[in-house]
Design a protein around this motif. Structure first.
Motif, PDB file in Angstrom:
ATOM      1  N   PRO A 160       0.827  -1.204   0.000  1.00  0.00           N
ATOM      2  CA  PRO A 160       0.000   0.000   0.000  1.00  0.00           C
ATOM      3  C   PRO A 160       0.866   1.260   0.000  1.00  0.00           C
ATOM      4  O   PRO A 160       1.900   1.320   0.676  1.00  0.00           O
ATOM      5  N   CYS A 161       0.445   2.249  -0.788  1.00  0.00           N
ATOM      6  CA  CYS A 161       1.187   3.505  -0.843  1.00  0.00           C
ATOM      7  C   CYS A 161       0.193   4.654  -1.025  1.00  0.00           C
ATOM      8  O   CYS A 161      -0.986   4.435  -1.297  1.00  0.00           O
ATOM      9  N   TRP A 162       0.694   5.846  -0.885  1.00  0.00           N
ATOM     10  CA  TRP A 162      -0.150   7.032  -1.017  1.00  0.00           C
ATOM     11  C   TRP A 162      -0.305   7.382  -2.489  1.00  0.00           C
ATOM     12  O   TRP A 162       0.683   7.396  -3.236  1.00  0.00           O
ATOM     13  N   ALA A 163      -1.539   7.675  -2.909  1.00  0.00           N
ATOM     14  CA  ALA A 163      -1.783   8.138  -4.274  1.00  0.00           C
ATOM     15  C   ALA A 163      -1.917   9.651  -4.202  1.00  0.00           C
ATOM     16  O   ALA A 163      -2.949  10.160  -3.740  1.00  0.00           O
ATOM     17  N   SER A 164      -0.876  10.356  -4.622  1.00  0.00           N
ATOM     18  CA  SER A 164      -0.934  11.823  -4.508  1.00  0.00           C
ATOM     19  C   SER A 164      -1.967  12.361  -5.498  1.00  0.00           C
ATOM     20  O   SER A 164      -2.171  11.792  -6.572  1.00  0.00           O
ATOM     21  N   PRO A 165      -2.620  13.494  -5.146  1.00  0.00           N
ATOM     22  CA  PRO A 165      -3.625  14.050  -6.055  1.00  0.00           C
ATOM     23  C   PRO A 165      -2.961  14.481  -7.356  1.00  0.00           C
ATOM     24  O   PRO A 165      -1.771  14.803  -7.364  1.00  0.00           O
ATOM     25  N   PRO A 166      -3.722  14.489  -8.459  1.00  0.00           N
ATOM     26  CA  PRO A 166      -3.118  14.925  -9.721  1.00  0.00           C
ATOM     27  C   PRO A 166      -2.669  16.382  -9.617  1.00  0.00           C
ATOM     28  O   PRO A 166      -3.300  17.186  -8.931  1.00  0.00           O
ATOM     29  N   GLY A 167      -1.567  16.695 -10.280  1.00  0.00           N
ATOM     30  CA  GLY A 167      -1.043  18.067 -10.227  1.00  0.00           C
ATOM     31  C   GLY A 167      -0.265  18.290  -8.945  1.00  0.00           C
ATOM     32  O   GLY A 167      -0.352  17.494  -8.010  1.00  0.00           O
ATOM     33  N   ALA A 168       0.488  19.364  -8.917  1.00  0.00           N
ATOM     34  CA  ALA A 168       1.291  19.656  -7.724  1.00  0.00           C
ATOM     35  C   ALA A 168       0.620  20.746  -6.914  1.00  0.00           C
ATOM     36  O   ALA A 168      -0.118  21.563  -7.450  1.00  0.00           O
ATOM     37  N   PRO A 169       0.858  20.773  -5.620  1.00  0.00           N
ATOM     38  CA  PRO A 169       0.331  21.884  -4.828  1.00  0.00           C
ATOM     39  C   PRO A 169       1.045  23.176  -5.241  1.00  0.00           C
ATOM     40  O   PRO A 169       2.152  23.121  -5.773  1.00  0.00           O
ATOM     41  N   PRO A 170       0.433  24.333  -5.024  1.00  0.00           N
ATOM     42  CA  PRO A 170       1.048  25.577  -5.487  1.00  0.00           C
ATOM     43  C   PRO A 170       2.443  25.791  -4.900  1.00  0.00           C
ATOM     44  O   PRO A 170       2.659  25.540  -3.717  1.00  0.00           O
ATOM     45  N   ASN A 171       3.369  26.230  -5.752  1.00  0.00           N
ATOM     46  CA  ASN A 171       4.732  26.603  -5.352  1.00  0.00           C
ATOM     47  C   ASN A 171       5.516  25.496  -4.661  1.00  0.00           C
ATOM     48  O   ASN A 171       6.425  25.753  -3.903  1.00  0.00           O
TER      49      ASN A 171
END
Ligand code: COA
Length: 351
Positions: free
Chosen positions: A91-102
């Motif tokens: 199991p691993c983390w699925a980061s949200p699409p796109g990057a957070p600002p800056n």
């Protein structure tokens, strides 16, 4: 090795033994269960035994809390995926699409293990830097009443069941020897070191009367005590092996599992039974710096793995593992997690 000083390692322990009481998790832990999306509730609800449902719920809460804390994302936005295999991978983390600002999302790896009411998590978070693979495995030598099955046979017969996982040399050493730094604890609490026991290390059966010269006197004891130490050594070796195959996510399916060999493994000395206080519940630790355990893969020494064996209370052995990317990487102490203090604030922060 390159230096990645921004790696944070976390070690959490959640004790579910007294968290919820009852027979059905949906009644006993209604509010905590409701913190999880339906897809995560289903495997918990499908557990037949109540203690297994408690550990499964504890694991789900621990993983989500770790990720909510590490990413700063709302509890309900945490999503999971699996490495290597969509059904059986790590199991691993699925980061949200796109990057957070800056910024960029942190790099994260984590792993959990549960046994006999306890759930443990080891996590790594790297901000602007890759993270090492981490893993953990928890074993409980007394859980399956192995001594009863050994009483009717012997240690080599008991260990033969695990010949798919261990090499012949590992099984031979676990069955027929005792590592020199270890000891056998007699019923009066006295510890007789394995060096003093000498060739009594060949003992593989219960029900034998043993005796040894110790402190200038003849000390007599039952072979059960020595056999029990061998069983604990085996569970320590099992925890190390399982932690190793959980690092990258192959698990017990790793085809090379017998070729990763741990030699010189002994169980850390037991921690204390919790009484009025929790003092001393974490027992001895054994790690790389103790130079007791050697690790080889296909006969070559493995140097790029940091491990720690730690006993907890009398009944548990925890193996933590990291494939470090930086020098001087160390394990932090275990943090005992409280649902109210550590998890509920993260779960309810955004609601
Ligand atoms: C992973 C495995 C070693 C766990 O062993 P276990 O003693 O039953 O259970 P533990 O309590 O130590 O660990 C359970 C946790 O391991 C984690 N896990 C599951 N699969 C994993 C994997 N492939 N690698 C690392 N960790 C894994 C999960 O988080 C699980 O807890 P959860 O279900 O509550 O999230 C074992 O189930 C296994 O080998 N499974 C087969 C994996 C496989 O087939 N892989 C092939 C695909 S790459």
């Amino acid at each position: 090795m390159a230096s990645h000083p921004k790696t944070e390692i976390t070690r959490w322990l959640l004790d579910t033994r007294t968290l919820w009481s009852g027979t059905k998790i949906q009644d006993a832990a209604r509010d905590h269960l409701a913190l999880l999306p339906p897809a995560e509730q289903n495997p918990i609800l499908s557990k037949y035994r109540f203690p297994d449902a408690c550990m499964s719920l504890g694991s789900a809460l621990l993983k989500r809390a770790f990720l909510a804390k590490a990413t700063g994302l709302p509890w309900s936005s945490i999503a999971f995926s699996r490495r290597l295999d969509p059904r059986l991978g790590k199991p691993c983390w699925a980061s949200p699409p796109g990057a957070p600002p800056n910024d960029e999302w942190p790099h994260i790896d984590f792993n959990v293990s549960h046994q006999k009411g306890l759930v443990v998590l080891v996590g790594a978070v790297g901000r602007g830097a890759p993270v090492p693979d981490v893993s953990v495995d928890l074993t409980s030598p007394n859980e399956r009443n192995d001594m009863a099955s050994i009483a009717g046979s012997d240690v080599p017969t008991f260990l033969a069941v695990f010949s798919d996982v261990f090499s012949e040399q590992e099984l031979f050493a676990l069955a027929w020897s005792l590592p020199p730094q270890g000891s056998v604890r007699l019923l009066d609490g006295e510890e007789v070191s394995n060096v003093i026991l000498g060739r009594l290390d060949r003992t593989v059966k219960c029900g034998q009367a043993l005796s040894v010269m110790f402190d200038g006197r003849q000390v007599k004891f039952e072979s059960e005590l020595l056999v029990e130490e061998k069983v604990r050594n085996f569970y320590a070796a099992f925890a190390l092996k399982e932690a190793y195959v959980k690092l990258a996510g192959e698990g017990l399916a790793a085809r090379w599992i017998q070729e990763i060999e741990f030699t010189g493994v002994r169980a850390p000395r037991k921690g204390a039974v919790p009484r009025c206080s929790l003092a001393g519940v974490f027992g001895e630790t054994i790690g790389n710096k103790d130079e007791e355990v050697s690790i080889t893969f296909k006969g070559e020494e493995v140097r790029d793995v940091l491990f720690e064996l730690q006993s907890f209370e009398e009944d548990y052995i925890i193996a933590s593992m990291i494939k470090p990317l930086e020098q001087d990487q160390e394990f932090p102490d275990w943090h005992r997690i409280s649902l109210d203090r550590d998890i509920m604030p993260l779960a309810t922060k955004w609601s």
